[in-house]
Design an enzyme around this catalytic site. Sequence first.
Site, short mmCIF file in Angstrom:
data_model
loop_
_atom_site.label_atom_id
_atom_site.label_comp_id
_atom_site.label_asym_id
_atom_site.label_seq_id
_atom_site.Cartn_x
_atom_site.Cartn_y
_atom_site.Cartn_z
N LYS A 245 -6.34 -7.65 0.24
CA LYS A 245 -6.47 -8.68 -0.77
C LYS A 245 -6.51 -10.09 -0.18
O LYS A 245 -7.43 -10.87 -0.49
CB LYS A 245 -5.26 -8.56 -1.71
CG LYS A 245 -5.14 -9.65 -2.70
CD LYS A 245 -3.82 -9.52 -3.44
CE LYS A 245 -2.67 -9.90 -2.52
NZ LYS A 245 -1.40 -10.00 -3.23
N THR A 246 -5.55 -10.40 0.67
CA THR A 246 -5.48 -11.75 1.23
C THR A 246 -6.73 -12.05 2.04
O THR A 246 -7.30 -13.14 1.98
CB THR A 246 -4.25 -11.88 2.14
OG1 THR A 246 -3.13 -11.35 1.45
CG2 THR A 246 -3.98 -13.33 2.47
N ASP B 240 -3.41 -15.77 -7.20
CA ASP B 240 -2.96 -14.54 -6.55
C ASP B 240 -1.87 -13.92 -7.42
O ASP B 240 -1.19 -14.62 -8.15
CB ASP B 240 -2.40 -14.91 -5.16
CG ASP B 240 -2.16 -13.68 -4.31
OD1 ASP B 240 -2.70 -12.62 -4.64
OD2 ASP B 240 -1.42 -13.80 -3.31
N GLU B 241 -1.68 -12.62 -7.31
CA GLU B 241 -0.63 -11.92 -8.08
C GLU B 241 -0.72 -12.25 -9.57
O GLU B 241 0.27 -12.57 -10.22
CB GLU B 241 0.77 -12.30 -7.57
CG GLU B 241 0.99 -12.11 -6.09
CD GLU B 241 1.26 -10.67 -5.70
OE1 GLU B 241 1.03 -9.76 -6.53
OE2 GLU B 241 1.68 -10.45 -4.55
N GLN C 193 1.24 -3.08 -10.06
CA GLN C 193 2.36 -3.66 -9.31
C GLN C 193 3.06 -4.76 -10.10
O GLN C 193 3.75 -5.60 -9.52
CB GLN C 193 1.88 -4.21 -7.97
CG GLN C 193 1.46 -3.12 -7.01
CD GLN C 193 1.18 -3.68 -5.62
OE1 GLN C 193 2.08 -4.10 -4.91
NE2 GLN C 193 -0.09 -3.69 -5.26
N ARG D 239 4.67 0.99 0.17
CA ARG D 239 5.10 0.17 1.31
C ARG D 239 4.94 0.94 2.61
O ARG D 239 4.94 0.38 3.70
CB ARG D 239 6.59 -0.25 1.19
CG ARG D 239 6.98 -1.15 0.03
CD ARG D 239 6.08 -2.32 -0.15
NE ARG D 239 5.01 -1.98 -1.10
CZ ARG D 239 3.90 -2.71 -1.24
NH1 ARG D 239 3.70 -3.77 -0.50
NH2 ARG D 239 2.99 -2.36 -2.13
#
Length: 712
Positions: A32-33, A216-217, A247, A596
């Site tokens: 994503k980043t 973002d998010e 998420q 994770r």
Amino acid sequence: MNLLDELNEPQRQACLQTDGPVLVLAGAGSGKTRTLAYRIAYLIHQKGVHPSEILAFTFTNKAAREMKNRIDSLVGPDSRFMWVGTFHSVAVRILRENIDRLGYDDRFVVYDTDDTKSLIRDIVRELRWDEKEWPAGLFQTTISRAKNRFLSPSEWEDHSFYGERVQEVYSRYQKRLKALNALDFDDLIFQSVLLLQDHAEVRSRYQARFKHVLVDEYQDTNLAQYRLVRHLVGERGNLCAVGDDDQSIYGWRGADMRNILEFQRDYAGAAIVRLEQNYRSTQVILDAANAVVRNNRERLGKDLWTDKEPGQSVRLYRAPDEESEAWYAAEVIHEAIRQGKRLSDCAVLYRTNAQSRAFEMAMSRAGISYRLVGGKRFYERKEVKDVMAYLRVVFNPADDLSLLRVINYPRRGIGDVAQRRLREYASAQQIPLAEALARADRIEGLSAQARRASSELSELLRRFEESAGQSLAERVRNIAEVSGIMLLLRQERTREADDRLENIGELISEAKRFEEEQGTADLGEFLGWVALVSDWDETNEDGGGVWLMTVHSAKGLEFPLVIVAGLEEGVFPHSRSLNEGTVEEERRLMYVALTRAQDELYLTYAETRTMLGRTNANPMSRFIREIPDSLLSMGERLAAADRATAAMSHHIDGLAPGQRVRHPRFGWGTIVALRGEGDDTEVTIAFPGGGVRAFMAKYAQLVGEESGLSGA
DNA sequence: TCCACGGGCATTTTT
DNA sequence: TGCCCGTGGA
């Protein structure tokens, strides 16, 4: 070379879709980043967008920093013209430029939750309500909720007995904040929205400036943040929202999933891009995560896949109780180390902080150093806040709350009586408390001592104000000295006082770092920055050690080996979610936990668990049942390891100066001194990093060289 | 002013 | 069961 060649197909689409709204549904570990950074690079290099025309929102400072670094490496120094920051820091910037329109002074300060709470407590007292019956914390969370939903005191719709009181406190609270020229965290967003909503010329100025907005998010945005984005995006609609509905784990603090679920309705003609290829985990881990989250109804739908090998099965371990569960974790980690993993590759994730205890114990006993994430933050520590309070009063003389914090600290003879007099005078004259201090010699009913002390304090603050030419670090050091805080702590000569001195030293270093990095010695900028920064962002890479943290804290992180613990009904999913009908959020939390893991995933649960002093037998978590059996295999305790760990209990006897010992938190060090006897033995240890610390031997859980796990 | 005691409380946390 | 906060006594 084409910039976008390094991306996969959906990632590329996310970059190319530059006109109009796009929602990028970015699964865990889907790059994503990276995609965001490339999109920005693409805008600048291929589309001729100037960096100053781009605004990117994140939720945490850490995320902002990562994004900046990423962009910087693609775009170069021009990237500094972009606005990349947290919602709160961007809001501060906008407000500093325009807040006069809302009737505040641009030298406003930002109150944290502690400040806010004492302010509310003050209001409750003023109203003469019973503080037991009407605790400040209750109002605090309710008011925060209201602001997140963009409701002002007058729009408060609950007119029950309770609601009326909330409204009363809320409205007084806002008035007080304004008088103090202070904003709380939620206000930063709230007031920004108000500003943009009611002042068309301000709104169009920012809309004209920011041709591209990225968030973002996005799944974590609340209504106020949604509105802020809306106002900035305007009619042009060049919004790129990146997020993952699966998420979304912050509903309880106001995040509204509708923002992401209804994106296409909100932003007409929005494109949706799904990033489903995962670069983090094995297929087995992804299959498990997919299988769990598939049970949610409220989701847009997405399946993660990888071209990595399937990997080993997910190991499930059923422990008799939480202690054995923790021992098992220690053994798993021990075994992983033996196979070449580092301690920092391993993480234990749990639902609630209370669960950490058993793991801390087990790790200590096993001689495994660990890092506990969470706990008190640097800028919330008392001594740091004390020094900051002086700085805040200098910057914003209207800040009575900060002044009251330090008016008699260190003690200078302005006691309760004098304080009351000063406050009375200030409110009668409608002046800030700092001003009353300056006029102390004219105030009746003050003792000679209080008068002198007040004038001195006032003079101290004035002189400090004049030191504006000096470096920031110098000024911070200066106030800590001149105020007498340093002296007081030095005289104390206790471990706690030494720690506090060290923290103040740390604050001074922070000031220096701030000045170097931000290129300004402006006090206001520093205060604003401090208010919005938490230290866990900064102190990440210290020492080694297994990570112990809640699943919430683990969001955004990844580890080669992950142990998800406490998988029982009532624990995870938490009993409260079962009552409140928010199991889907718990399931998303589980999804976050599972994703994770990169290579190895362990799930554990305990047949009986002692919580709040009661031992319960909870059934296995439904989330385990949702994972197909074919992905699972049973974990076992190693009999040999059992013996080894039992032999490793810590010792007090036999400690001697010069001996090498391992402390569970600080790692290996050398004993430099011993004081006292038996249970009172205090041991002083020098650590290689240069730190020297003293511990009570009884509690330090030291492990000697000969009993380390390496021999097991 | 400091410490000791007891009541109340006990998801999750950023800014 | 344990921690934190607030109060009250010395």
